[in-house]
Design a protein around this motif. Structure first.
Motif, PDB file in Angstrom:
ATOM      1  N   ASN A 217     126.612  77.608 -31.593  1.00  0.00           N
ATOM      2  CA  ASN A 217     126.198  78.505 -30.929  1.00  0.00           C
ATOM      3  C   ASN A 217     124.698  78.429 -30.707  1.00  0.00           C
ATOM      4  O   ASN A 217     123.946  78.770 -31.792  1.00  0.00           O
ATOM      5  CB  ASN A 217     126.615  79.983 -31.744  1.00  0.00           C
ATOM      6  CG  ASN A 217     126.448  81.025 -30.813  1.00  0.00           C
ATOM      7  OD1 ASN A 217     125.092  81.453 -30.738  1.00  0.00           O
ATOM      8  ND2 ASN A 217     127.336  81.660 -30.252  1.00  0.00           N
ATOM      9  N   PRO A 218     124.192  78.064 -29.578  1.00  0.00           N
ATOM     10  CA  PRO A 218     122.907  77.824 -29.279  1.00  0.00           C
ATOM     11  C   PRO A 218     121.910  79.270 -29.626  1.00  0.00           C
ATOM     12  O   PRO A 218     120.899  78.872 -30.099  1.00  0.00           O
ATOM     13  CB  PRO A 218     122.791  77.569 -27.955  1.00  0.00           C
ATOM     14  CG  PRO A 218     124.113  77.486 -27.171  1.00  0.00           C
ATOM     15  CD  PRO A 218     125.043  78.092 -28.335  1.00  0.00           C
ATOM     16  N   GLN A 219     122.472  80.368 -29.322  1.00  0.00           N
ATOM     17  CA  GLN A 219     121.562  81.476 -29.856  1.00  0.00           C
ATOM     18  C   GLN A 219     121.311  81.629 -31.040  1.00  0.00           C
ATOM     19  O   GLN A 219     120.127  82.062 -31.484  1.00  0.00           O
ATOM     20  CB  GLN A 219     122.211  82.752 -28.872  1.00  0.00           C
ATOM     21  CG  GLN A 219     122.316  82.703 -27.562  1.00  0.00           C
ATOM     22  CD  GLN A 219     123.508  81.705 -26.967  1.00  0.00           C
ATOM     23  OE1 GLN A 219     124.350  81.559 -27.617  1.00  0.00           O
ATOM     24  NE2 GLN A 219     123.254  81.344 -25.779  1.00  0.00           N
ATOM     25  N   GLU A 220     122.188  81.459 -32.049  1.00  0.00           N
ATOM     26  CA  GLU A 220     122.172  81.755 -33.271  1.00  0.00           C
ATOM     27  C   GLU A 220     121.299  80.675 -34.104  1.00  0.00           C
ATOM     28  O   GLU A 220     120.507  80.791 -34.913  1.00  0.00           O
ATOM     29  CB  GLU A 220     123.502  81.590 -34.151  1.00  0.00           C
ATOM     30  CG  GLU A 220     123.517  81.931 -35.680  1.00  0.00           C
ATOM     31  CD  GLU A 220     123.101  83.344 -36.016  1.00  0.00           C
ATOM     32  OE1 GLU A 220     123.010  84.269 -35.254  1.00  0.00           O
ATOM     33  OE2 GLU A 220     122.835  83.469 -37.294  1.00  0.00           O
ATOM     34  N   VAL A 221     121.493  79.213 -33.351  1.00  0.00           N
ATOM     35  CA  VAL A 221     120.766  78.261 -33.824  1.00  0.00           C
ATOM     36  C   VAL A 221     119.105  78.431 -33.652  1.00  0.00           C
ATOM     37  O   VAL A 221     118.322  78.292 -34.501  1.00  0.00           O
ATOM     38  CB  VAL A 221     121.240  76.989 -33.094  1.00  0.00           C
ATOM     39  CG1 VAL A 221     120.109  75.961 -33.366  1.00  0.00           C
ATOM     40  CG2 VAL A 221     122.373  76.646 -33.825  1.00  0.00           C
ATOM     41  N   GLU A 222     118.852  78.791 -32.402  1.00  0.00           N
ATOM     42  CA  GLU A 222     117.602  79.147 -32.005  1.00  0.00           C
ATOM     43  C   GLU A 222     116.846  80.293 -33.085  1.00  0.00           C
ATOM     44  O   GLU A 222     115.776  80.315 -33.528  1.00  0.00           O
ATOM     45  CB  GLU A 222     117.539  79.919 -30.769  1.00  0.00           C
ATOM     46  CG  GLU A 222     117.234  78.921 -29.733  1.00  0.00           C
ATOM     47  CD  GLU A 222     117.327  79.598 -28.402  1.00  0.00           C
ATOM     48  OE1 GLU A 222     117.086  80.839 -28.042  1.00  0.00           O
ATOM     49  OE2 GLU A 222     117.777  78.947 -27.150  1.00  0.00           O
ATOM     50  N   ARG A 223     117.884  81.215 -33.689  1.00  0.00           N
ATOM     51  CA  ARG A 223     117.170  82.213 -34.567  1.00  0.00           C
ATOM     52  C   ARG A 223     116.747  81.534 -35.898  1.00  0.00           C
ATOM     53  O   ARG A 223     115.630  81.769 -36.437  1.00  0.00           O
ATOM     54  CB  ARG A 223     118.126  83.287 -34.879  1.00  0.00           C
ATOM     55  CG  ARG A 223     118.292  84.386 -33.748  1.00  0.00           C
ATOM     56  CD  ARG A 223     119.348  85.376 -34.118  1.00  0.00           C
ATOM     57  NE  ARG A 223     119.138  86.667 -33.075  1.00  0.00           N
ATOM     58  CZ  ARG A 223     119.668  87.828 -33.922  1.00  0.00           C
ATOM     59  NH1 ARG A 223     119.981  88.047 -34.752  1.00  0.00           N
ATOM     60  NH2 ARG A 223     119.191  88.692 -32.834  1.00  0.00           N
ATOM     61  N   LEU A 224     117.792  80.703 -36.228  1.00  0.00           N
ATOM     62  CA  LEU A 224     117.376  79.909 -37.503  1.00  0.00           C
ATOM     63  C   LEU A 224     116.238  78.887 -37.543  1.00  0.00           C
ATOM     64  O   LEU A 224     115.654  78.668 -38.426  1.00  0.00           O
ATOM     65  CB  LEU A 224     118.761  79.105 -38.005  1.00  0.00           C
ATOM     66  CG  LEU A 224     119.954  80.128 -38.192  1.00  0.00           C
ATOM     67  CD1 LEU A 224     121.498  79.374 -38.474  1.00  0.00           C
ATOM     68  CD2 LEU A 224     119.830  80.878 -39.390  1.00  0.00           C
ATOM     69  N   GLN A 225     116.071  78.209 -36.182  1.00  0.00           N
ATOM     70  CA  GLN A 225     115.004  77.256 -35.928  1.00  0.00           C
ATOM     71  C   GLN A 225     113.808  78.160 -36.096  1.00  0.00           C
ATOM     72  O   GLN A 225     112.708  77.588 -36.698  1.00  0.00           O
ATOM     73  CB  GLN A 225     115.459  76.663 -34.949  1.00  0.00           C
ATOM     74  CG  GLN A 225     116.242  75.385 -35.144  1.00  0.00           C
ATOM     75  CD  GLN A 225     116.357  74.794 -33.772  1.00  0.00           C
ATOM     76  OE1 GLN A 225     116.615  75.442 -32.622  1.00  0.00           O
ATOM     77  NE2 GLN A 225     116.582  73.226 -33.973  1.00  0.00           N
ATOM     78  N   ALA A 226     113.691  79.365 -35.495  1.00  0.00           N
ATOM     79  CA  ALA A 226     112.681  80.138 -35.435  1.00  0.00           C
ATOM     80  C   ALA A 226     112.448  80.576 -37.089  1.00  0.00           C
ATOM     81  O   ALA A 226     111.041  80.787 -37.150  1.00  0.00           O
ATOM     82  CB  ALA A 226     112.740  81.358 -34.835  1.00  0.00           C
ATOM     83  N   MET A 227     113.284  80.648 -37.810  1.00  0.00           N
ATOM     84  CA  MET A 227     112.737  81.039 -39.092  1.00  0.00           C
ATOM     85  C   MET A 227     112.625  79.583 -39.959  1.00  0.00           C
ATOM     86  O   MET A 227     112.043  79.809 -41.284  1.00  0.00           O
ATOM     87  CB  MET A 227     114.096  81.479 -39.753  1.00  0.00           C
ATOM     88  CG  MET A 227     114.400  82.824 -39.318  1.00  0.00           C
ATOM     89  SD  MET A 227     116.203  83.461 -40.032  1.00  0.00           S
ATOM     90  CE  MET A 227     115.702  84.078 -41.593  1.00  0.00           C
ATOM     91  N   GLY A 228     112.662  78.620 -39.324  1.00  0.00           N
ATOM     92  CA  GLY A 228     112.002  77.362 -39.904  1.00  0.00           C
ATOM     93  C   GLY A 228     112.955  76.136 -40.216  1.00  0.00           C
ATOM     94  O   GLY A 228     112.745  75.178 -40.884  1.00  0.00           O
ATOM     95  N   LEU A 229     114.493  76.339 -39.839  1.00  0.00           N
ATOM     96  CA  LEU A 229     115.255  75.397 -40.026  1.00  0.00           C
ATOM     97  C   LEU A 229     114.831  74.131 -39.272  1.00  0.00           C
ATOM     98  O   LEU A 229     114.430  74.247 -37.899  1.00  0.00           O
ATOM     99  CB  LEU A 229     116.632  75.744 -39.465  1.00  0.00           C
ATOM    100  CG  LEU A 229     117.736  74.935 -39.480  1.00  0.00           C
ATOM    101  CD1 LEU A 229     118.226  74.473 -40.908  1.00  0.00           C
ATOM    102  CD2 LEU A 229     119.133  75.125 -38.983  1.00  0.00           C
ATOM    103  N   ARG A 230     115.082  72.954 -39.804  1.00  0.00           N
ATOM    104  CA  ARG A 230     114.815  71.775 -39.301  1.00  0.00           C
ATOM    105  C   ARG A 230     116.145  70.890 -39.036  1.00  0.00           C
ATOM    106  O   ARG A 230     116.960  70.948 -39.784  1.00  0.00           O
ATOM    107  CB  ARG A 230     114.174  70.850 -39.892  1.00  0.00           C
ATOM    108  CG  ARG A 230     112.543  71.440 -40.588  1.00  0.00           C
ATOM    109  CD  ARG A 230     111.642  71.534 -39.383  1.00  0.00           C
ATOM    110  NE  ARG A 230     111.216  70.057 -38.754  1.00  0.00           N
ATOM    111  CZ  ARG A 230     110.534  69.249 -39.474  1.00  0.00           C
ATOM    112  NH1 ARG A 230     110.046  69.468 -40.551  1.00  0.00           N
ATOM    113  NH2 ARG A 230     110.230  68.197 -38.734  1.00  0.00           N
ATOM    114  N   VAL A 231     116.435  70.542 -37.671  1.00  0.00           N
ATOM    115  CA  VAL A 231     117.962  69.950 -37.577  1.00  0.00           C
ATOM    116  C   VAL A 231     117.599  68.468 -37.239  1.00  0.00           C
ATOM    117  O   VAL A 231     116.729  68.007 -36.369  1.00  0.00           O
ATOM    118  CB  VAL A 231     118.310  70.498 -36.391  1.00  0.00           C
ATOM    119  CG1 VAL A 231     119.943  69.865 -35.657  1.00  0.00           C
ATOM    120  CG2 VAL A 231     118.640  72.099 -36.263  1.00  0.00           C
ATOM    121  N   ALA A 232     118.136  67.717 -37.995  1.00  0.00           N
ATOM    122  CA  ALA A 232     118.058  66.063 -37.809  1.00  0.00           C
ATOM    123  C   ALA A 232     119.134  65.544 -37.074  1.00  0.00           C
ATOM    124  O   ALA A 232     120.466  66.143 -36.968  1.00  0.00           O
ATOM    125  CB  ALA A 232     118.080  65.477 -39.370  1.00  0.00           C
TER     126      ALA A 232
END
Ligand code: SF4
Length: 284
Positions: free
Chosen positions: A43-58
């Protein structure tokens, strides 16, 4: 104004909520170096929220630095990936959905017992790759089939175990099992389809006769949302699949002459997105 009929079961399932809550919790506590391998949910919208909080995706385990805290997606990972992470000094947070873990465990145990493993699902889906990575033995002990026709094409074998991707349709699992019965001396069928999947599929079928069309909310890469679309269409429902509220505007014509709108959502769709889209539809 539209009347909204919400499907009885829609949005985040237990496994996705558990994984996302764990990731969000770590980020809210300000923990650094929080990673996932691949997108944590489809779910791209939820992923964007988590990335804005600092999540790094490898993209793969090779990108993860030593000392990283890696949350395993609900889809799970292969044993080789988990080992590679631990070997490089990453801290692995095991947030694989327990229903997926069960399918992995069955693949492991039954392959050790000499069963040829047949997985029903999408070969490229991370959940299937993760389950494949729990089979003990050489690659020749495993097949992945997408449907009954795939099972019909398999050679006859002695001991066969059928394991399903958790988001498959029960009808398809039954059809594949029927095809394998004629190709195995002994067939062990594991119904590893999870309850959340069945509930969401039944909730879509229950909308038939009560709505003028269904808006299905979910990421385009979400396998379980795709299955909901198939089920809704096979049931005779008109479906509009949207990822976010912005897509409603482009599809305004679809709502003409439709007064009662059903709302369904895949297991990776967050509640805030369902509320946002539902309230916009209600005011159309
Ligand atoms: S759909 Fe089922 S198996 Fe998949 S994460 Fe959700 S609860 Fe777990």
């Amino acid at each position: 104004m539209k009347e909204i009929v919400m499907a009885d079961h829609a949005g985040f399932c237990f496994g996705v909520k558990r994984a996302v809550d764990a990731i969000r919790g770590a980020l809210e506590r300000g923990e650094p170096n929080v990673w996932t391998i691949g997108l944590p949910i489809h779910n791209p919208q939820e992923v964007e929220r988590l990335q804005a909080m600092g999540l790094r995706v490898a993209q793969s385990e090779t990108e993860v630095p030593a000392g990283a805290r890696v949350f395993i997606r609900a889809h799970g990972e292969s044993r080789a990936v988990l080992k590679a992470l631990r070997d490089k000094g990453a801290k692995v947070e095991e947030t694989t959905c327990p229903f997926v873990s069960r399918a992995q465990e069955l693949a492991s145990v039954l392959s050790e017992q000499g069963y040829h493993i047949v997985l029903l699902g999408d070969r490229d889906h991370p959940e299937i790759r993760g389950i494949m990575g729990h089979v003990n033995g050489s690659a020749v002990t495993l097949d992945v089939v997408a449907d009954e026709a795939g099972a019909e094409a398999l050679p006859r074998r002695g001991k066969v175990a059928l394991i399903s991707q958790t988001t498959q349709r029960e009808e398809r699992l039954a059809a594949v099992a029927g095809a394998l019965v004629r190709r195995a001396g002994e067939l062990h069928v594991c119904n590893t389809i999870c309850k959340a999947t069945v509930e969401r599929q039944e909730a879509v079928r229950a909308l038939v006769g009560h709505v003028d069309g269904v808006v299905l909310i979910g990421g385009r890469a979400s396998a379980n949302t795709g299955k909901l679309r198939d089920i809704a269409e096979a049931s005779g429902l008109d479906v509009l699949w949207v990822e976010d509220a912005g897509e409603l505007e482009e599809s305004r014509g679809w709502f003409d002459n439709r007064g009662r709108i059903g709302i369904a959502a895949g297991a990776s769709t967050p509640e805030w997105l369902i509320k946002d889209i539902s309230s916009k539809i209600a005011s159309m």
